[in-house]
Write a protein that holds these residues in place. Structure first.
Motif, PDB file in Angstrom:
ATOM      1  N   ASP A 240     -20.769 -30.037  -4.984  1.00  0.00           N
ATOM      2  CA  ASP A 240     -20.654 -29.539  -3.618  1.00  0.00           C
ATOM      3  C   ASP A 240     -19.199 -29.246  -3.260  1.00  0.00           C
ATOM      4  O   ASP A 240     -18.899 -28.244  -2.595  1.00  0.00           O
ATOM      5  N   LEU A 241     -18.279 -30.120  -3.707  1.00  0.00           N
ATOM      6  CA  LEU A 241     -16.852 -29.899  -3.418  1.00  0.00           C
ATOM      7  C   LEU A 241     -16.329 -28.667  -4.164  1.00  0.00           C
ATOM      8  O   LEU A 241     -15.539 -27.890  -3.619  1.00  0.00           O
ATOM      9  N   ILE A 242     -16.765 -28.477  -5.400  1.00  0.00           N
ATOM     10  CA  ILE A 242     -16.324 -27.327  -6.187  1.00  0.00           C
ATOM     11  C   ILE A 242     -16.831 -26.032  -5.565  1.00  0.00           C
ATOM     12  O   ILE A 242     -16.083 -25.049  -5.434  1.00  0.00           O
ATOM     13  N   GLU A 243     -18.098 -26.007  -5.158  1.00  0.00           N
ATOM     14  CA  GLU A 243     -18.656 -24.810  -4.527  1.00  0.00           C
ATOM     15  C   GLU A 243     -17.982 -24.532  -3.187  1.00  0.00           C
ATOM     16  O   GLU A 243     -17.777 -23.370  -2.821  1.00  0.00           O
TER      17      GLU A 243
ATOM     18  N   LYS B 138      -8.124 -31.940  -5.347  1.00  0.00           N
ATOM     19  CA  LYS B 138      -8.016 -31.910  -6.813  1.00  0.00           C
ATOM     20  C   LYS B 138      -8.596 -30.613  -7.365  1.00  0.00           C
ATOM     21  O   LYS B 138      -8.009 -29.988  -8.261  1.00  0.00           O
ATOM     22  N   TYR B 139      -9.738 -30.203  -6.839  1.00  0.00           N
ATOM     23  CA  TYR B 139     -10.350 -28.958  -7.328  1.00  0.00           C
ATOM     24  C   TYR B 139      -9.679 -27.719  -6.736  1.00  0.00           C
ATOM     25  O   TYR B 139      -9.815 -26.626  -7.283  1.00  0.00           O
ATOM     26  N   GLU B 140      -8.949 -27.893  -5.638  1.00  0.00           N
ATOM     27  CA  GLU B 140      -8.283 -26.750  -5.016  1.00  0.00           C
ATOM     28  C   GLU B 140      -7.006 -26.353  -5.750  1.00  0.00           C
ATOM     29  O   GLU B 140      -6.640 -25.176  -5.781  1.00  0.00           O
ATOM     30  N   VAL B 141      -6.308 -27.318  -6.340  1.00  0.00           N
ATOM     31  CA  VAL B 141      -5.017 -27.018  -6.969  1.00  0.00           C
ATOM     32  C   VAL B 141      -5.180 -26.324  -8.317  1.00  0.00           C
ATOM     33  O   VAL B 141      -4.269 -25.619  -8.770  1.00  0.00           O
ATOM     34  N   ALA B 142      -6.324 -26.501  -8.985  1.00  0.00           N
ATOM     35  CA  ALA B 142      -6.492 -25.954 -10.337  1.00  0.00           C
ATOM     36  C   ALA B 142      -6.428 -24.424 -10.370  1.00  0.00           C
ATOM     37  O   ALA B 142      -5.686 -23.861 -11.190  1.00  0.00           O
TER      38      ALA B 142
ATOM     39  N   ALA C   8     -17.052 -22.787 -17.193  1.00  0.00           N
ATOM     40  CA  ALA C   8     -16.028 -23.688 -16.647  1.00  0.00           C
ATOM     41  C   ALA C   8     -16.568 -24.322 -15.377  1.00  0.00           C
ATOM     42  O   ALA C   8     -16.208 -23.922 -14.260  1.00  0.00           O
ATOM     43  N   PRO C   9     -17.458 -25.317 -15.504  1.00  0.00           N
ATOM     44  CA  PRO C   9     -18.129 -25.873 -14.314  1.00  0.00           C
ATOM     45  C   PRO C   9     -17.201 -26.597 -13.356  1.00  0.00           C
ATOM     46  O   PRO C   9     -17.548 -26.789 -12.191  1.00  0.00           O
ATOM     47  N   TYR C  10     -15.997 -27.012 -13.800  1.00  0.00           N
ATOM     48  CA  TYR C  10     -15.085 -27.758 -12.926  1.00  0.00           C
ATOM     49  C   TYR C  10     -14.049 -26.856 -12.253  1.00  0.00           C
ATOM     50  O   TYR C  10     -13.322 -27.330 -11.378  1.00  0.00           O
TER      51      TYR C  10
END
Length: 695
Positions: free
Chosen positions: A57-60, A335-339, A535-537
């Motif tokens: 949910d956070l990644i989406e 964390k998922y936003e910086v990638a 790349a699911p993450y």
């Protein structure tokens, strides 16, 4: 017909002026929003997988946030507002036209039927005269009537009567549409009168001064400053400067991650006032003793940073690469936003590395891209790319203490029963998870080189400073593929396009040469995209890119900068989803060295989206003396023409004897001869043309 210029006191023409100005902004913006996107990520297929990562949910949510930012909400609002204004102006135009456009009609004025004869018209007019003659009627105060209004009404009745009974007046009406003959035409200037009314000039000048002297320079300056803030890699100029200062010739993969954290783009999502929030908890998780993905040097770098924003950005990057559970939804979201931001900044680092020409940093930047896309820390096992594979599963496959990690290809080469025994069981994978992981592994686009050689288009030898093509023949063979067919030797040849085929010569399209066919017998014109990176993450879609470049291994320098390939000329999979094993042709053109001799290179082929798919081979470029090329060309010129050619027929007319018909060599011999002459392929055939991927 006279023409009077009057000001539009009632604003009847002003809507035309507004709708014109509004459309000049709205229509181009509409085209910009609706035009088909050329980004590869919007047109590529996807790898089939039902895997749902933790915190999906956070990644989406981060994906949606990024899409909203890329769609430019301001432009959408501007377009909607523009069309709203235009629609309102059209409404005003229609209403104004209904109220002002009125044709002079005598029958309507008199209130009589069009079928009435002259006698009936005269009788009806006399009856109206008795009612509306100024001497017979008085103004009605309740209707705000005046003597002038009554006189005008009676004049109109009289004109209407004469237009139907008097011959001269009737001719005027029939010819000009009015009993008085030609009428003056009034053109209303599409500006309200108050703008040009005496005394308002200073206010008008003030408005124009603000528009032209303040607003317009501000808009242009903001656009210009905004465009100058970015490099061609679409990162801030200040960020490029920061990364440049972090660059070193011996920089490691961890050092590249540290350099990327210096980007100003991170300060937009982690401003100074938010930097301290959750930083202590974040560092406690990332710097824990069991976080084996961090080296001691990388730990010291995090601890030594004074800038809180950068320190938090770097810690979040390592938390993402190490797949560290932060037990905080806000920190996990960051964390998922910086990638994706770091992935964009990595392109700037690659450009800097290529400017210096050092091999090690460039390879490191490509490996960093792989790590960021797959959320795998540098130096970790490529098996983490498979769904559900955890530290325990990887250790079960590789062993607890392993120096050389397994690639997905090596894992898939294991016997099925052994592979299943190592991955399925208590604390490992279930049967369903194992099946999902194997399914993804069999869809990874592993590009294996079949042949590579140098050539000059249309020539048999390569001369100094000529334009050389590096031709790479390769096939996509997913891991675990069985019954892979042998390569058709004809597919490994490279036939030059026809001389008049400019599109093929310039690399703009397929060859018109009918003899150039692919393995399926087709001459495809459409480019084929591989599936999006699994790349699911990663909180964005990414289309894989293959970078091919030549390096001087002895000096550790880049000899020929990378050529990037994102599409291919033949299908990778058939309609049922099975691999086609088609031979793909990749070509790179560069200028040959100015000296004669042999030049050994190492060719690197790196996929930016997956770990363990890289390959390299040694290849030799042989430069011949120009005299040899001239001798070969002379032999071609003096060779006896064919009997069926125009030159042969001309020779027969001159000598009276037809030329000897040339004997055709067998196909096998001709292909061998051609392969020996195309860029001295015989020299390269002795080199190792197999990929150096660890099994």
């Amino acid at each position: 017909m006279s023409t009077d210029y009057t000001y539009d006191e009632k604003g009847q023409f002003f809507p035309y002026f507004v709708i014109t100005l509004t459309s000049l902004v709205t229509l181009p913006l509409t085209y910009n929003l609706l035009k088909p996107s050329k980004e590869l990520e919007n047109t590529a297929p996807r790898i089939r997988s039902d895997f749902k990562p933790e915190h999906e949910d956070l990644i989406e949510a981060q994906k949606r946030k990024r899409l909203r930012k890329e769609r430019r909400i301001k432009r959408i609002v501007t377009v909607v507002l523009g069309y709203t204004i235009m629609a309102y102006m059209v409404y005003l135009i229609i209403v104004t036209a209904r109220s002002t456009t009125k044709i002079w009609d005598p029958y309507e004025i008199l209130g009589i039927s069009r079928s009435a004869d002259e006698r009936a018209i005269s009788k009806h007019y006399k009856r109206l005269s008795l009612i509306y003659h100024p001497d017979k009627i008085r103004p009605d105060p309740a209707k705000n009537e005046t003597i002038e209004m009554l006189n005008d009404r009676f004049v109109e009745l009289t004109k209407a009567y004469k237009a139907l009974t008097d011959e001269e007046v009737r001719n005027n009406y029939l010819q000009y549409g009015h009993p008085d003959g030609k009428q003056s035409f009034s053109i209303g200037i599409a500006l309200p009168q108050f703008i040009v009314t005496e005394g308002n000039g200073k206010y008008v000048l003030l408005v124009y001064g603000c528009l032209l002297g303040v607003l317009l320079p501000y808009i242009v300056g903001k656009w210009w400053y905004g465009s100058q803030r970015y490099t061609k890699e679409k990162v801030y100029v200040a960020t490029a400067g920061n990364i440049f200062r972090e660059y070193k010739e011996d920089i490691t993969d961890g050092g590249i991650v540290n350099a990327l954290s210096s980007g100003d783009e991170f300060k937009e999502i982690i401003p100074a006032q938010k930097a301290e929030s959750g930083l202590a908890k974040l560092e406690k998780k990332v710097l824990a003793e069991d976080a084996k993905f961090l080296s001691e040097q990388d730990r010291e770098v995090i601890k030594g940073l004074d800038d809180s924003s950068r320190r938090k950005s770097l810690a979040l990057l390592w938390a993402y690469l190490g797949r560290v559970e932060l037990e905080d939804s806000t920190l996990n979201g960051e964390k998922y936003e910086v990638a994706p931001i770091a992935l964009g900044l990595n392109e700037a680092f690659t450009a800097i590395g290529l400017a210096f020409g050092n091999l090690r940093p460039v390879l490191g930047s490509f490996r960093t891209a792989q790590s960021l896309i797959q959320a795998i820390a540098p130096g970790s096992s490529p098996l983490f790319q498979l769904p559900y594979f955890t530290k325990e599963v990887v250790e079960s496959v590789e062993g607890a203490d392993v120096k050389n990690h397994f690639t997905v290809q090596k894992f898939m080469k294991m016997p099925e029963d052994k592979r299943r025994a190592l991955t399925v069981g208590a604390g490992l994978l279930s049967e369903k998870q194992y099946t999902a992981a194997i399914s993804v592994a069999k869809q990874l686009p592993v590009l294996q080189i079949s042949k590579a050689f140098f050539k000059v288009m249309g020539e048999k030898v390569i001369t100094p400073s000529s334009l050389v093509q590096l031709v790479v023949k390769a096939r996509f063979i997913p891991p675990g593929s069985t019954n892979v067919p042998e390569v058709n030797p004809a597919d490994l040849e490279d036939i030059d396009p026809e001389e008049g085929d400019l599109d093929a010569l310039m690399g703009r399209g397929p060859s018109r040469n009918r003899s150039v066919k692919f393995a399926d017998g087709q001459n495809h014109g459409n480019k084929i995209q591989p599936p999006l990176a699994h790349a699911p993450y990663l909180a964005r879609d990414h289309s894989p890119r293959w970078n091919i470049f030549l390096a001087d291994a002895k000096q550790g320098k880049i000899a020929v900068p990378p050529f990037t390939f994102t599409t291919f000329d033949k299908p990778l999979f058939d309609e049922s989803g099975k691999p086609t094993y088609n031979v793909q042709t990749l070509k790179m053109q560069f200028q040959a060295p100015p000296q004669v001799g042999d030049f050994p290179f190492v060719m690197h082929m790196v996929c930016d989206s997956y770990l363990g798919l890289d390959s390299k081979l040694e290849i030799n470029l042989h430069i011949d003396d120009p005299a040899k090329a001239a001798a070969l060309a002379e032999e071609d010129d003096i060779s006896e023409p064919d009997e069926d050619s125009i030159a042969g027929q001309m020779q027969a007319l001159k000598t009276g004897q037809p030329p000897k018909k040339k004997t055709k060599k067998p196909v096998e011999d001709s292909s061998d001869e051609e392969s020996d002459t195309e860029g001295d392929e015989g020299d390269t055939s002795d080199t190792n043309t197999e990929t150096d991927v660890d099994d």
